[in-house]
Scaffold this active site. Sequence first.
Site, mmCIF file in Angstrom:
data_model
loop_
_atom_site.group_PDB
_atom_site.id
_atom_site.type_symbol
_atom_site.label_atom_id
_atom_site.label_comp_id
_atom_site.label_asym_id
_atom_site.label_seq_id
_atom_site.Cartn_x
_atom_site.Cartn_y
_atom_site.Cartn_z
ATOM 1 N N ARG A 109 49.629 -81.204 15.691
ATOM 2 C CA ARG A 109 48.756 -80.069 16.038
ATOM 3 C C ARG A 109 47.781 -80.441 17.140
ATOM 4 O O ARG A 109 47.394 -79.613 17.957
ATOM 5 C CB ARG A 109 48.011 -79.557 14.795
ATOM 6 N N TYR A 135 46.119 -57.063 28.832
ATOM 7 C CA TYR A 135 47.102 -57.137 27.754
ATOM 8 C C TYR A 135 46.483 -56.601 26.454
ATOM 9 O O TYR A 135 45.350 -56.958 26.109
ATOM 10 C CB TYR A 135 47.545 -58.595 27.596
ATOM 11 N N ASP A 179 43.556 -64.649 33.617
ATOM 12 C CA ASP A 179 44.898 -64.576 33.043
ATOM 13 C C ASP A 179 45.846 -64.233 34.187
ATOM 14 O O ASP A 179 45.851 -63.112 34.693
ATOM 15 C CB ASP A 179 44.953 -63.515 31.935
ATOM 16 N N LYS A 213 56.389 -65.602 29.226
ATOM 17 C CA LYS A 213 56.856 -64.695 30.273
ATOM 18 C C LYS A 213 57.517 -65.491 31.413
ATOM 19 O O LYS A 213 58.539 -66.098 31.192
ATOM 20 C CB LYS A 213 55.690 -63.839 30.761
HETATM 21 C C1 PLP Z 1 52.181 -61.145 27.025
HETATM 22 C C2 PLP Z 1 50.856 -61.378 27.583
HETATM 23 C C3 PLP Z 1 49.873 -62.069 26.842
HETATM 24 C C4 PLP Z 1 50.108 -62.536 25.430
HETATM 25 O O1 PLP Z 1 51.039 -63.569 25.397
HETATM 26 P P1 PLP Z 1 51.900 -63.951 24.075
HETATM 27 O O2 PLP Z 1 52.679 -65.136 24.539
HETATM 28 O O3 PLP Z 1 52.741 -62.749 23.755
HETATM 29 O O4 PLP Z 1 50.929 -64.263 23.001
HETATM 30 C C5 PLP Z 1 48.656 -62.309 27.456
HETATM 31 N N1 PLP Z 1 48.394 -61.874 28.693
HETATM 32 C C6 PLP Z 1 49.307 -61.199 29.427
HETATM 33 C C7 PLP Z 1 48.948 -60.728 30.790
HETATM 34 C C8 PLP Z 1 50.562 -60.922 28.901
HETATM 35 O O5 PLP Z 1 51.450 -60.232 29.627
#
Ligand code: PLP
Length: 425
Positions: free
Chosen positions: A60, A113, A185, A210
């Site tokens: 962890r 998001y 982000d 992604k």
């Molecule tokens: C999908 C997404 C998230 C969340 O990510 P997960 O891997 O699904 O927890 C955060 N920010 C953006 C811009 C996203 O597209």
Amino acid sequence: MADVSIDTLVVHAGEKADPTTGALTPPIHMSAAFELPEFGPQLFDALMMESHQPPYAYTRWGHPTGRVLEEKMAALEGGAAALALASGMAAVSALLFTFLSSGDHVVASEVCYAGSVELFGEYLPRQGVAVSLVDTGDVDAVQAALRPTTRVVYVETPANPILRIADIAALAEIAHAAGALLAVDSTWAGPCLQRPLALGADYVLHSATKYLNGHGDALGGVIVGPAEGIQRIRKEALVHLGGAISPFNAWLIARGLVTLPLRMARHSEGALTVARFLADHPAVTQVTYPGLESHPHHALACRQMSAFGGMLTFQLRHGLGAAITLAEKIRLFTYATSLGHARSLLFYYPTDLYVDAVSYLSDAQKHRIREWMGEGIVRVSVGLESAQDLIADLDQALRARTVKGMVGPAAYAVLKRLQGGSARA
Ligand SMILES: *Cc1c(COP(=O)(O)O)cnc(C)c1O
């Protein structure tokens, strides 16, 4: 390896032949615990995580397969250190819960998001953190929201799902002048198209689920930033909140990263072609893509991004009924949430459900978001298929008529009365 291009870094950073076997590909170390060093300073470091790269003790807290991904991502973003986590939301929450305490204030994008905006709108206020949700595409609005207690300015650019663009360099300047951190982000751009740290941001985050992974087969998240701050997030959030990435997922994502520049070029080229096609389509009233001159922030996107990525949205002349038909008739596209995969995906956001159903947005904010979304948007993640094949698929689906599409709006009116939640995607 500071002086080489990102095309070289994706291949080499974080990787070296395995010292025990000579294996060129990094092994997957599936072990929950590690034999500890002998009594002495090394053991203390392993247990207390005093240094930036302490000996491994428990998975962890950190593991060798995760470190490959972390070293690659630090190199790609040009940051001192990186932390890999179980998901994008594990990364977002780890950052916020490390740097925000009760009584602090955070300024965040009113559109980002859905999981993140819910965290800001509902969850952080419950923990005693004051939150201002603003249009982070408007630097003056962010400036006006800053307070003496502001610790973090949080932006998503391009913003999910409406593709608003925020000016990272300008926001870094005003955040720093106010004594706050800027966290970006950058999931929708990835490290090849946009360089938040070079533009002045303190931390850059990704949902590695992604584009970084790119194959749609593993969840993950990454934070890149200064060594001290990353170590603090590891010691506090990873140890206490527990969002550790599995070694297998870290391996899949590190492997996916190797082709990131090739994929981003292809996604960007395909999305621009699809966007231009949709802009001329009779069934479509509006297309939003940062690479189109019609995008309100096109000039900023040109300054800040080297290409415009694989995400676009469009609005349908016949609204929800047409969206239902589209979802039913597509063959190459899949009707699904998520994005950045090899296969093309699309997903419809009815504005009523996305915006009006939530409690934390003011009427003025809802109005502003409605200006971008109209009645609803189809969010498209353009994959790696031939753009011409994707266009042909969209065209036949947009021209189709179905009975379900006709009854859609009536069914939706019932659904709206029944449902209070938001569309999470
Ligand atoms: C999908 C997404 C998230 C969340 O990510 P997960 O891997 O699904 O927890 C955060 N920010 C953006 C811009 C996203 O597209």
